[in-house]
Structures are given as C-alpha cells and as structure tokens.
Design a protein around this motif. Sequence first.
Motif, PDB file in Angstrom:
ATOM      1  N   ARG A  44      50.824  -0.332 -59.278  1.00  8.88           N
ATOM      2  CA  ARG A  44      49.540  -0.466 -58.706  1.00  8.88           C
ATOM      3  C   ARG A  44      49.611   1.355 -58.289  1.00  8.88           C
ATOM      4  O   ARG A  44      50.261   2.054 -57.873  1.00  8.88           O
ATOM      5  N   GLU A  45      48.401   1.923 -58.871  1.00  9.87           N
ATOM      6  CA  GLU A  45      48.018   3.500 -58.738  1.00  9.87           C
ATOM      7  C   GLU A  45      46.887   3.692 -57.596  1.00  9.87           C
ATOM      8  O   GLU A  45      45.927   3.065 -57.842  1.00  9.87           O
ATOM      9  N   PHE A  46      47.285   4.779 -57.134  1.00 12.08           N
ATOM     10  CA  PHE A  46      46.165   5.088 -55.991  1.00 12.08           C
ATOM     11  C   PHE A  46      45.078   5.554 -56.609  1.00 12.08           C
ATOM     12  O   PHE A  46      45.208   6.655 -57.646  1.00 12.08           O
ATOM     13  N   VAL A  47      43.843   5.356 -56.216  1.00 10.66           N
ATOM     14  CA  VAL A  47      42.586   5.945 -56.841  1.00 10.66           C
ATOM     15  C   VAL A  47      42.027   6.917 -55.930  1.00 10.66           C
ATOM     16  O   VAL A  47      41.541   8.059 -56.081  1.00 10.66           O
ATOM     17  N   ALA A  48      41.640   6.413 -54.816  1.00  6.10           N
ATOM     18  CA  ALA A  48      40.871   7.245 -53.694  1.00  6.10           C
ATOM     19  C   ALA A  48      41.102   6.383 -52.358  1.00  6.10           C
ATOM     20  O   ALA A  48      41.319   5.242 -52.196  1.00  6.10           O
ATOM     21  N   GLY A  49      40.879   7.256 -51.232  1.00  5.52           N
ATOM     22  CA  GLY A  49      40.778   6.804 -49.894  1.00  5.52           C
ATOM     23  C   GLY A  49      39.758   7.649 -49.091  1.00  5.52           C
ATOM     24  O   GLY A  49      39.343   8.431 -49.438  1.00  5.52           O
ATOM     25  N   ILE A  50      39.673   6.715 -47.896  1.00  5.29           N
ATOM     26  CA  ILE A  50      38.660   7.229 -47.021  1.00  5.29           C
ATOM     27  C   ILE A  50      38.811   7.065 -45.661  1.00  5.29           C
ATOM     28  O   ILE A  50      39.554   5.732 -45.438  1.00  5.29           O
ATOM     29  N   THR A  51      38.600   7.855 -44.565  1.00  3.30           N
ATOM     30  CA  THR A  51      38.978   7.549 -43.234  1.00  3.30           C
ATOM     31  C   THR A  51      37.878   6.463 -42.634  1.00  3.30           C
ATOM     32  O   THR A  51      36.924   6.014 -43.284  1.00  3.30           O
ATOM     33  N   TRP A  52      38.360   5.976 -41.382  1.00  6.04           N
ATOM     34  CA  TRP A  52      37.468   5.011 -40.826  1.00  6.04           C
ATOM     35  C   TRP A  52      36.035   5.430 -40.679  1.00  6.04           C
ATOM     36  O   TRP A  52      35.056   4.611 -40.749  1.00  6.04           O
ATOM     37  N   SER A  53      35.568   6.674 -40.222  1.00  3.16           N
ATOM     38  CA  SER A  53      34.411   6.942 -40.241  1.00  3.16           C
ATOM     39  C   SER A  53      33.697   7.427 -41.595  1.00  3.16           C
ATOM     40  O   SER A  53      32.500   7.509 -41.688  1.00  3.16           O
ATOM     41  N   GLY A  54      34.493   7.464 -42.672  1.00  4.86           N
ATOM     42  CA  GLY A  54      33.795   7.985 -43.729  1.00  4.86           C
ATOM     43  C   GLY A  54      33.678   9.349 -43.927  1.00  4.86           C
ATOM     44  O   GLY A  54      33.210   9.998 -44.848  1.00  4.86           O
ATOM     45  N   GLY A  55      34.178  10.013 -43.057  1.00  2.00           N
ATOM     46  CA  GLY A  55      34.249  11.611 -42.855  1.00  2.00           C
ATOM     47  C   GLY A  55      35.118  12.400 -43.790  1.00  2.00           C
ATOM     48  O   GLY A  55      34.751  13.440 -44.083  1.00  2.00           O
ATOM     49  N   ARG A  56      36.251  11.740 -44.233  1.00  2.00           N
ATOM     50  CA  ARG A  56      36.976  12.488 -45.083  1.00  2.00           C
ATOM     51  C   ARG A  56      37.607  11.505 -46.300  1.00  2.00           C
ATOM     52  O   ARG A  56      37.831  10.222 -45.928  1.00  2.00           O
ATOM     53  N   THR A  57      37.642  12.097 -47.441  1.00  2.00           N
ATOM     54  CA  THR A  57      37.911  11.461 -48.451  1.00  2.00           C
ATOM     55  C   THR A  57      39.091  11.970 -49.417  1.00  2.00           C
ATOM     56  O   THR A  57      39.149  13.226 -49.194  1.00  2.00           O
ATOM     57  N   ARG A 101      43.426   4.180 -38.988  1.00  2.00           N
ATOM     58  CA  ARG A 101      41.989   4.821 -39.097  1.00  2.00           C
ATOM     59  C   ARG A 101      42.121   5.821 -40.238  1.00  2.00           C
ATOM     60  O   ARG A 101      40.818   6.150 -40.587  1.00  2.00           O
ATOM     61  N   GLY A 102      43.390   5.968 -40.822  1.00  2.00           N
ATOM     62  CA  GLY A 102      43.263   7.147 -42.012  1.00  2.00           C
ATOM     63  C   GLY A 102      43.414   6.436 -43.235  1.00  2.00           C
ATOM     64  O   GLY A 102      43.291   5.228 -43.347  1.00  2.00           O
ATOM     65  N   TRP A 103      43.541   7.074 -44.440  1.00  2.00           N
ATOM     66  CA  TRP A 103      43.896   6.733 -45.596  1.00  2.00           C
ATOM     67  C   TRP A 103      45.266   7.085 -46.014  1.00  2.00           C
ATOM     68  O   TRP A 103      46.056   7.738 -45.538  1.00  2.00           O
ATOM     69  N   SER A 104      45.686   6.364 -46.793  1.00  2.00           N
ATOM     70  CA  SER A 104      47.002   6.993 -47.382  1.00  2.00           C
ATOM     71  C   SER A 104      47.119   6.538 -49.112  1.00  2.00           C
ATOM     72  O   SER A 104      46.279   5.672 -49.343  1.00  2.00           O
ATOM     73  N   SER A 105      47.883   7.258 -49.706  1.00  2.00           N
ATOM     74  CA  SER A 105      47.979   7.019 -51.092  1.00  2.00           C
ATOM     75  C   SER A 105      49.234   6.031 -51.370  1.00  2.00           C
ATOM     76  O   SER A 105      49.546   5.500 -52.488  1.00  2.00           O
ATOM     77  N   SER A 106      49.957   5.514 -50.248  1.00  2.00           N
ATOM     78  CA  SER A 106      50.851   4.431 -50.558  1.00  2.00           C
ATOM     79  C   SER A 106      50.292   3.039 -50.402  1.00  2.00           C
ATOM     80  O   SER A 106      49.997   2.961 -49.224  1.00  2.00           O
ATOM     81  N   SER A 107      50.511   2.215 -51.269  1.00  2.00           N
ATOM     82  CA  SER A 107      50.049   0.911 -51.193  1.00  2.00           C
ATOM     83  C   SER A 107      50.729   0.080 -49.799  1.00  2.00           C
ATOM     84  O   SER A 107      50.210  -0.752 -49.408  1.00  2.00           O
ATOM     85  N   GLY A 108      51.973   0.636 -49.584  1.00  2.00           N
ATOM     86  CA  GLY A 108      52.598  -0.093 -48.493  1.00  2.00           C
ATOM     87  C   GLY A 108      52.013   0.226 -46.952  1.00  2.00           C
ATOM     88  O   GLY A 108      52.261  -0.623 -46.032  1.00  2.00           O
ATOM     89  N   ASP A 109      51.128   1.182 -46.859  1.00  2.27           N
ATOM     90  CA  ASP A 109      50.313   1.474 -45.739  1.00  2.27           C
ATOM     91  C   ASP A 109      48.989   0.735 -45.485  1.00  2.27           C
ATOM     92  O   ASP A 109      48.103   0.894 -44.672  1.00  2.27           O
ATOM     93  N   TYR A 110      48.728  -0.125 -46.510  1.00  3.31           N
ATOM     94  CA  TYR A 110      47.702  -1.034 -46.584  1.00  3.31           C
ATOM     95  C   TYR A 110      47.905  -2.571 -46.374  1.00  3.31           C
ATOM     96  O   TYR A 110      48.844  -3.025 -46.741  1.00  3.31           O
ATOM     97  N   GLU A 111      47.010  -2.984 -45.343  1.00  2.00           N
ATOM     98  CA  GLU A 111      47.501  -4.316 -44.521  1.00  2.00           C
ATOM     99  C   GLU A 111      46.773  -5.548 -45.508  1.00  2.00           C
ATOM    100  O   GLU A 111      47.446  -6.703 -45.525  1.00  2.00           O
ATOM    101  N   TYR A 112      45.418  -5.364 -45.726  1.00  2.72           N
ATOM    102  CA  TYR A 112      44.901  -6.371 -46.582  1.00  2.72           C
ATOM    103  C   TYR A 112      44.293  -5.921 -48.026  1.00  2.72           C
ATOM    104  O   TYR A 112      43.970  -4.845 -48.061  1.00  2.72           O
ATOM    105  N   TRP A 113      44.143  -6.765 -48.945  1.00  2.00           N
ATOM    106  CA  TRP A 113      44.098  -6.551 -50.337  1.00  2.00           C
ATOM    107  C   TRP A 113      42.916  -7.401 -50.748  1.00  2.00           C
ATOM    108  O   TRP A 113      42.991  -8.863 -50.590  1.00  2.00           O
ATOM    109  N   GLY A 114      41.978  -6.971 -51.690  1.00  2.00           N
ATOM    110  CA  GLY A 114      41.044  -7.877 -52.348  1.00  2.00           C
ATOM    111  C   GLY A 114      41.730  -8.497 -53.583  1.00  2.00           C
ATOM    112  O   GLY A 114      42.763  -7.968 -53.852  1.00  2.00           O
TER     113      GLY A 114
END
Length: 123
Positions: A44-57, A101-114
């Motif tokens: 699985r490849e990282f495409v894009a990330g966004i912070t909790w507020s949407g302020g940083r991508t 609240r932040g983003w990460s390019s590592s799939s291991g830092d994500y808790e839930y998946w669609g």
Amino acid sequence: VQLQASGGGLLQAGGSLRLSCASSERTFGTRGMGWFRQIPGEEREFVAGITWSGGRTTYARSVAGRFTISKDNAKNTLYLQMNRLRPEDTAVYYCAAANGRGWSSSSGDYEYWGQGTQVTVSS
C-alpha cells in the motif's frame, strides 16, 4: 468507526475524479486523515495526508500538483480531487483515519481504514 469510500471509476488519461470518504465517527474533526492506494501484489502506497483541521496537507511526489486532499469536518467527509489522471494512477484507493491529529505517510499510524474504491485510468 466506519469509513465508506466512494467515487472511483473507469476513465481515460487526462480526466478527473473526486473520491469521497464518509466517516461514522463523531470526533472526525479531531483526526488527521490520509489516502493510500494499492496495486495487486504491491505494498500500500501513501498518496496524501491532511491534519485534523485541514490546515496542512502533504502529497506523494507522484501526485503533487495533480491531487488535492481536503476534509469537511461539518460533514464528516474526506475528499481526494484527482486531476490529470495517468494510467499509473490505476489502483484501489483507501481512506484512513490517523491515530492522532496529524498525518503520516506510514500506514501503521492509521487506526481505521475504508473498504477501498477502484480507480482505473486507460491510456
């Protein structure tokens, strides 16, 4: 937490698509989010990330300048606008909710998946 991705499809190179990801979580607005993609037989490849507020991508180099990630906290929905699509963008696209609240390019830092939505770009 359930994430429902939609918006994939089949289109020709140069076209545009917008993916959506609806979240069931009431605290969606407190999480960073991301989009990943996967081709059969590859990681699985990282495409894009966004912070909790949407302020940083942030974007993978391969999609920077063509894709835009955004989130609407009022609608509990994450988006990925994909322009100038290329055949090499063909993949199953997954949205994911980070464990903070932040983003990460590592799939291991994500808790839930669609469940993923297929995007196929023909040349």
